[in-house]
Every structure is written in structure tokens, then in C-alpha cells.
Write an enzyme that holds these catalytic residues in place. Structure first.
Site, PDB file in Angstrom:
ATOM      1  N   GLY A  57       0.869  -1.331   0.063  1.00  0.00           N
ATOM      2  CA  GLY A  57       0.004   0.012   0.109  1.00  0.00           C
ATOM      3  C   GLY A  57       0.901   1.375   0.091  1.00  0.00           C
ATOM      4  N   CYS A  84       5.630  -5.802   1.594  1.00  0.00           N
ATOM      5  CA  CYS A  84       5.955  -4.575   1.431  1.00  0.00           C
ATOM      6  C   CYS A  84       5.223  -3.778   2.439  1.00  0.00           C
ATOM      7  CB  CYS A  84       5.272  -3.808   0.138  1.00  0.00           C
ATOM      8  SG  CYS A  84       6.064  -2.324  -0.264  1.00  0.00           S
ATOM      9  N   TYR A  85       4.210  -2.759   2.304  1.00  0.00           N
ATOM     10  CA  TYR A  85       3.452  -2.086   3.381  1.00  0.00           C
ATOM     11  C   TYR A  85       2.803  -3.253   4.461  1.00  0.00           C
ATOM     12  CZ  TYR A  85      -0.093   0.578   6.033  1.00  0.00           C
ATOM     13  OH  TYR A  85      -0.757   1.087   6.953  1.00  0.00           O
ATOM     14  N   HIS A 177       8.581  -6.759  -3.839  1.00  0.00           N
ATOM     15  CA  HIS A 177       7.420  -6.980  -4.711  1.00  0.00           C
ATOM     16  C   HIS A 177       7.318  -8.240  -5.166  1.00  0.00           C
ATOM     17  CE1 HIS A 177       5.027  -3.224  -4.090  1.00  0.00           C
ATOM     18  NE2 HIS A 177       6.386  -2.894  -3.625  1.00  0.00           N
ATOM     19  N   GLU A 179       5.303  -9.933  -6.433  1.00  0.00           N
ATOM     20  CA  GLU A 179       4.314 -10.077  -7.533  1.00  0.00           C
ATOM     21  C   GLU A 179       4.570  -9.719  -8.839  1.00  0.00           C
ATOM     22  OE1 GLU A 179       4.033  -8.016  -5.010  1.00  0.00           O
ATOM     23  OE2 GLU A 179       3.454  -6.167  -5.919  1.00  0.00           O
ATOM     24  N   ASP A 244     -18.225 -10.388 -20.987  1.00  0.00           N
ATOM     25  CA  ASP A 244     -18.940 -10.584 -19.769  1.00  0.00           C
ATOM     26  C   ASP A 244     -20.657 -10.746 -19.497  1.00  0.00           C
ATOM     27  OD1 ASP A 244     -16.582 -10.068 -19.128  1.00  0.00           O
ATOM     28  OD2 ASP A 244     -16.854  -8.060 -18.153  1.00  0.00           O
ATOM     29  N   LYS A 391     -11.441 -12.027 -15.700  1.00  0.00           N
ATOM     30  CA  LYS A 391     -11.836 -12.102 -17.168  1.00  0.00           C
ATOM     31  C   LYS A 391     -11.546 -13.561 -17.707  1.00  0.00           C
ATOM     32  CE  LYS A 391     -13.069  -9.429 -20.396  1.00  0.00           C
ATOM     33  NZ  LYS A 391     -14.305  -8.531 -20.153  1.00  0.00           N
TER      34      LYS A 391
END
Ligand code: XMP
Length: 621
Positions: A57, A84-85, A177, A179, A244, A391
Site C-alpha cells: 500500500g 511491502c506495506y 514485490h 508479484e 461478460d 476475465k
């Protein structure tokens, strides 16, 4: 929470990062269950989770009002990973210290594993990784004192506690990070954590069965009986032809039966050639015939007459759409009092983006979450069968339901349709001095001929949107080279006048552009529809459809002769539309498409947009 849908899943507590979805969707790609919940979800509600991840964050943990989780999560006895945060918040919440870093780290950073007595235990997330590797850092604060019971697992030159753990309690903190793809072994670390948690397996097929039960419960099992309060409602749903809404409509039909579902497809006159028929055809083999088509193009064209400003066009298209929808549902008696509720094709990122969890930056209010809809949701009058799917999962489900591959995997198409691809203008617009003051427009190659286009288009430069000109380049063989693509970066960078660079694929030499006032009407929509359908067919024939993320085809209000107009080809590569690179089309393809487009009566010039995003947006408006 024995009835919790999140049982034995990995819960990402959203502490404000934009990465929560990236982590959750990665875990699902591993084949395990993961959901995102608000940061302050009570620990009591998480006791059946398999593991918890505290997201990153943008704030500082010592700032007043900064996001915090319930410290009770550390006593649940389940693994927790702070990123991280989340790493810093974990350290602080457990008695450690977080301070502004002496050297702030941004970007690629080398870390080394630290030797200590705990590091060889199985639960060390870094145990099977090399002694040193490169990671992506982005932090101004750092953990300066570990909580008791924790050890340092890895350090960088400027950050001692780049990774920490309490192996016994299965608590882990990582400053970098994991990710992002720039972090070596990021996915391995995440996978190690997931393996430690042993969450429930995840599959779209399995989830579809669960959604079906949920839909039955929400809508009510039995069809309504007249007179009394209905035991089961019926669902009315807007179908746009996008992935969708099409998948959601198909699923509702399958679960509730056709007699309890009605779809509405509004023909706005801004759809692609043959699109309505294609959608109807896709439903036919599935036995779905309850889609009402409302022909409303004249109404849209009338509302857009004399409108030239892009945002105004969007507003009018949106409002006209709502008005038509209301009229049709009134006419068909699809009222709440008559036992109807609303179906929507909302997907997972749409529910989080709007502050569905509190700390995600509010990027945009999604149209599926406007106030009126929120109120209906509170009354239990909205059913959204895809609201927990990403998605790619929606696409997979669509294929499992029997929808055609082409429809399920179609490229994104903007809500206002061709309405934002007809560049509307009443008069030509040229820079004051023809753009000459910006230093030969940035090009230093005297061999390359240039032409300033008499229109403005939207771009994104620096922090905001721009409204600037486009510069067309010319080449003897009408095909782009690396030099042209290079100029598409250097010219907008060095100029306040141009945000886009094109190559003319119909002319080898500049011409005097002849302007024709242009607005959205049947004639211009048909012109663009014809060009767009040529491009679409050729792209499929050349087997380029899956390689190109999106391929807008744009109509410009000028040509090389009186009454003529131009077409811009805008193929791009992207993963999320936030940034994009111009896709390099094969030259033979470019020549062929250009020739075919030039055969359309009323089109006499074709351009290829070479611009990346930034500085150019994907669409021209
Ligand atoms: P830009 O042009 O901002 O586009 O780079 C990013 C993505 O958003 C789509 N787009 C829209 N989608 N309504 C939509 O539903 C709109 O008004 C709209 N404008 C742009 C665009 O097609 C691209 O995928």
C-alpha cells in the site's frame, strides 16, 4: 464462519495496493482458492482461511489513519505473509519498529539470504532459492527493529530486514514485490507460501456449480406464483455483446431456465458490422431465444446530431442508452413489483476497483455500481453470477457453457462503441505555426516527409490527458521502419504540439488534406463499419487476432480530395490497457488492408498509428 464462501482459501487483505488482484489471480492460476477482503475484516471472520496475505500500500504505517488489519489474525494459528506495506505493518503490530529508510530503494535491488539457525526449516519461504538474487524494491520506509521471535531471512545493501519470519508461528514479512515479473523467484516464493497453507483447490468448473446454487438461492428457487409475494423472481438483463454480459446471460438461462430470464440488446447504431446477428447466432445452438433486440439507432444518431466533443458524446450515448432501457422494460412490464430483478455481468476487478474494499484507490466508478444499482443491491434485487471471477475465468466458463470461441475471446470494445472512433469536428484544427516551431517536429532526417493532420486527438503525457495534434510521416514504399517507430517516441517527447505519429500507408508523398465536417450519423457510422469489418476479417484471415490485444479503426474528418475521409489503423499490444505498445503489422498485410479500405467509396487515405501509450492513448478520443 462455517458458511463462509472463503473457507480454506488464501485471503488477501487489501491494504491499499493496486496489486491485490495480481496476487489473488496468480494464486488461482496455481489452482488454489483466493479472494480479496477489506483490510479491517475481523479476525473472527478469517479463522477458517487457509492463509492470509497482507498486501502492499502507498502509505506509511506510522501515519495517522493508515490502513490496518485486525491484529487478532496473528493468533489464529494460520500462516500470514506481509508484503511491502503489509510486511511493515506486521512488524509494527507485533512490537517491532518501522522508520523512514536512510536510503530509499526503488527498482532492481540485489538481496542476499542471511545465515541463521531458522533458515533451513521447511517453512522458510526462501529455503530452496539461491543465496542471492535480484528483486524489485519500492519503499521509503523500512523495518528497523524486528518483533520478538522473528529472524532476518534476507538483506539488501540498504535494507537489513528485506525478509523476516517467525517460523514457529508461520508469520512472514517480505519488503520487496514478489508479484512483479522483475523480481527473480517472486512466483516461487508465493508458491512456497501457498503450499504451506494448503488451500482448497480452485477450478472454474467447480466454481460454476457453486455459483449456480447461489444464483438459485438469490433469485429464489421456484417461479413466482401470482398474487402473493413471489417465491422466486425473474431476471432482466442487458446484454451488450461483450464477453461478460454474454456469459452471465447464458449462465442465468442455464440455471433458471429461459422462462425466468429476459435479455435486452439495444442496437445503438454504433455497433460493428453484423454484430447483432453474430450474437443471436451464438445463442441459437444453446437454445437461447429470449433476447429482445431493440432497434434504436435513429434515436442515437438524432441525440448525437451536432455534437463534436468526445466527453459530451459519451454522456449522450450513456443517457440515451438508459432511456431506451427504461422504456423497453416498462413496455414489457419488467417491473420489480411484478417479480423482476436485474442481472449484471460484473466481474471481480469491477467490484474491487470502486472501493468495494475500502483502501483500493478509487480509479473510476464502474457503471455497474452507480447509486441506483447500489440501492437495488441492498434490497437483494441484483444478481451478478460472475462477480468473483477474473476475465480469463469468465472466458473459460463461456467456453464450457458452449459459447463460440470467437465471441468468448474477442478483443475489448469500448462501451460507446464506434461512437468514440468517429473523430467529430466542425472545422479543421492546425497548430498556430503549423507545428514548425517545435524544431522540425523532432525529426532530424531530411529524407522523411511529414504532414500535420488538421485534427486534435487525446493523448496521455506526464500526469494528465492532453489534446494535441498528430504528425503523419511518409515513405516511398509506404511501410514503416524502425526509424519511423523511433520517431513515434522522440517526436511527442520533444514536442508540446504532437502526441501521435503515424505513417501514411496510402500515399508516398504528403498531400493537402481536404477537411469535411464530421459528426456521428448513419453515413459516417456506415463508413467506419465498412473499414472496421475489412480490418477484422483480414486480421482473422492472417491469424493475427490472438496476437493483437486491441485494434481500433478510426475515421478522421479529412481526405486527400473533396468529400473524402481517412482511416487510421491502431493495432496495439497490452496486458491491461494502462500502457500499450504499437503492434508491428506484417508489411504485406498492411498493403492488402490499405488497398481494400481504399475501395470504400468516401475513404481516400489510410494511416497507421505508430504511437505507444504513453504518449498516445489507445483510442483517439
Ligand atoms: P485509452 O484510450 O484511455 O483506452 O487508452 C483504454 C481502454 O479503455 C477503452 N475505452 C473505453 N471503454 N468506455 C469504455 O467502456 C469508454 O468510454 C472508453 N474509452 C476507452 C479502450 O478501448 C481501451 O481498451
Amino acid at each position: 464462519m462455517s458458511s463462509s464462501p472463503h473457507r480454506r482459501s488464501i485471503i488477501i487483505l487489501d491494504l491499499g495496493g493496486q496489486y491485490a488482484h495480481l496476487i489473488a489471480s496468480r494464486i488461482r492460476r496455481f489452482g488454489f482458492t483466493s479472494f480479496i477482503l477489506p483490510a479491517d475484516t475481523k479476525a473472527e471472520l478469517l479463522k477458517d482461511a487457509a492463509g492470509i496475505i497482507l498486501s502492499g500500500g502507498p502509505q506509511s504505517v506510522y501515519e495517522k489513519g493508515s490502513p490496518a488489519a485486525d491484529p487478532g489474525i496473528f493468533s489464529l494459528g494460520i500462516p500470514v505473509l506481509g508484503l511491502c506495506y503489509g510486511h511493515q505493518w506486521m512488524a509494527q503490530a507485533l512490537g517491532g519498529t518501522v522508520s523512514p529508510a536512510v536510503v530509499k530503494e526503488y527498482g532492481p535491488t540485489d538481496i542476499k539470504k542471511v545465515k541463521n539457525e531458522q533458515r533451513r526449516v521447511n517453512s522458510n519461504l526462501l529455503a530452496d532459492l539461491p543465496e542471492g538474487f535480484r528483486v524489485w524494491m519500492s519503499h521509503g520506509d523500512e523495518v528497523t527493529k524486528l518483533p520478538s521471535g522473528f529472524v532476518t531471512v534476507a538483506s539488501s545493501k540498504d535494507c537489513i530486514h528485506a525478509a523476516m519470519m517467525n517460523a514457529e508461528r508461520k508469520l512472514f514479512g517480505i519488503q520487496f514485490h514478489i508479484e512483479v515479473t522483475h523480481t527473480q523467484y517472486g512466483m516461487e516464493i508465493l508458491r512456497n507460501f501457498v503450499d504451506l497453507c494448503q488451500p482448497e483447490p480452485w477450478s472454474v468448473t467447480g466454481y460454476a456449480a457453486k455459483i449456480s446454487e447461489e444464483v438459485k438461492r438469490e433469485v429464489g428457487d421456484q417461479p413466482s406464483s401470482s398474487g402473493l409475494r413471489p417465491a422466486g423472481r425473474k431476471v432482466f438483463m442487458l446484454v451488450s455483446g461483450g464477453v461478460d454480459s454474454t456469459v452471465a446471460f447464458t449462465l442465468l438461462n442455464k440455471v433458471l431456465g429461459a422462462e425466468r430470464v429476459t435479455g435486452l440488446l439495444v442496437d445503438t447504431g454504433l455497433m460493428r458490422k453484423g454484430e447483432i446477428t453474430a450474437i443471436q447466432k451464438a445463442f441459437e445452438p444453446l437454445g437461447i431465444h429470449n433476447l429482445h433486440i431493440e432497434e434504436a439507432s435513429e434515436r442515437f444518431y438524432a441525440a448525437l446530431e451536432g455534437v463534436y466533443e468526445p466527453e459530451k458524446k459519451r454522456e449522450i450515448i450513456g443517457n440515451t442508452f438508459l432511456a431506451v432501457q427504461k422504456e423497453v422494460s416498462d413496455r414489457m412490464g419488467l417491473k420489480i413489483e411484478e417479480g423482476w430483478m436485474l442481472g449484471q455481468g460484473t466481474i471481480y476487478p469491477d467490484t474491487i476497483e470502486t472501493g468495494g474494499t475500502k483502501h483500493a484507490d478509487k480509479i473510476k466508478t464502474h457503471h455497474n455500481r452507480v447509486e441506483l444499482i447500489q440501492k437495488m443491491m441492498e434490497q437483494g434485487l441484483v444478481v451478478e453470477p460472475l462477480k468473483e471471477l477474473y476475465k480469463d475465468e469468465v472466458r473459460q466458463l463461456g467456453e464450457e457453457l458452449g459459447l463460440p470461441h470467437d465471441l468468448v475471446w474477442r478483443q475489448p470494445f469500448p462501451g460507446p462503441g464506434l461512437g468514440v472512433r468517429i473523430l467529430c469536428a466542425q472545422e479543421p484544427s492546425l497548430p498556430k505555426d503549423g507545428g514548425m516551431s517545435s524544431g522540425k517536429r523532432g525529426s532530424t532526417d531530411p529524407q522523411i516527409a511529414e504532414m500535420v493532420l488538421p485534427v486534435l486527438s487525446v493523448g496521455v503525457q506526464g500526469d494528465g490527458r492532453t489534446y494535441r495534434h498528430a504528425l503523419a510521416l511518409f515513405a516511398d514504399d509506404k511501410t514503416p521502419t524502425d526509424t519511423h517507430y523511433g520517431l513515434a517516441t522522440s517526436i511527442p517527447n520533444g514536442s508540446r504540439v504532437f502526441s501521435r505519429v503515424l505513417l501514411c500507408t496510402s500515399h508516398a508523398k504528403p498531400f493537402d488534406p481536404v477537411f469535411t465536417p464530421t459528426m456521428i450519423e448513419q453515413k459516417t457510422a456506415d463508413l467506419l463499419r465498412d473499414a472496421d469489418s475489412i480490418v477484422d476479417a483480414e486480421v482473422r484471415k492472417a491469424e493475427l487476432y490472438d496476437k493483437i490485444w486491441q485494434f481500433p479503426v478510426v475515421l478522421l474528418p479529412f481526405g486527400s480530395q473533396a468529400g473524402g475521409r481517412s482511416i487510421v489503423l491502431r493495432p496495439i499490444e497490452s496486458t491491461d490497457a494502462m500502457t500499450a505498445a504499437a503492434y508491428r503489422l506484417p508489411h504485406a498485410f498492411l498493403r492488402q488492408v490499405t488497398e481494400k479500405i481504399l475501395q470504400i467509396d468516401g475513404i481516400d487515405a489510410v494511416f497507421l498509428d505508430l504511437t505507444n501509450k504513453p504518449p498516445g492513448t489507445i483510442e483517439w478520443e
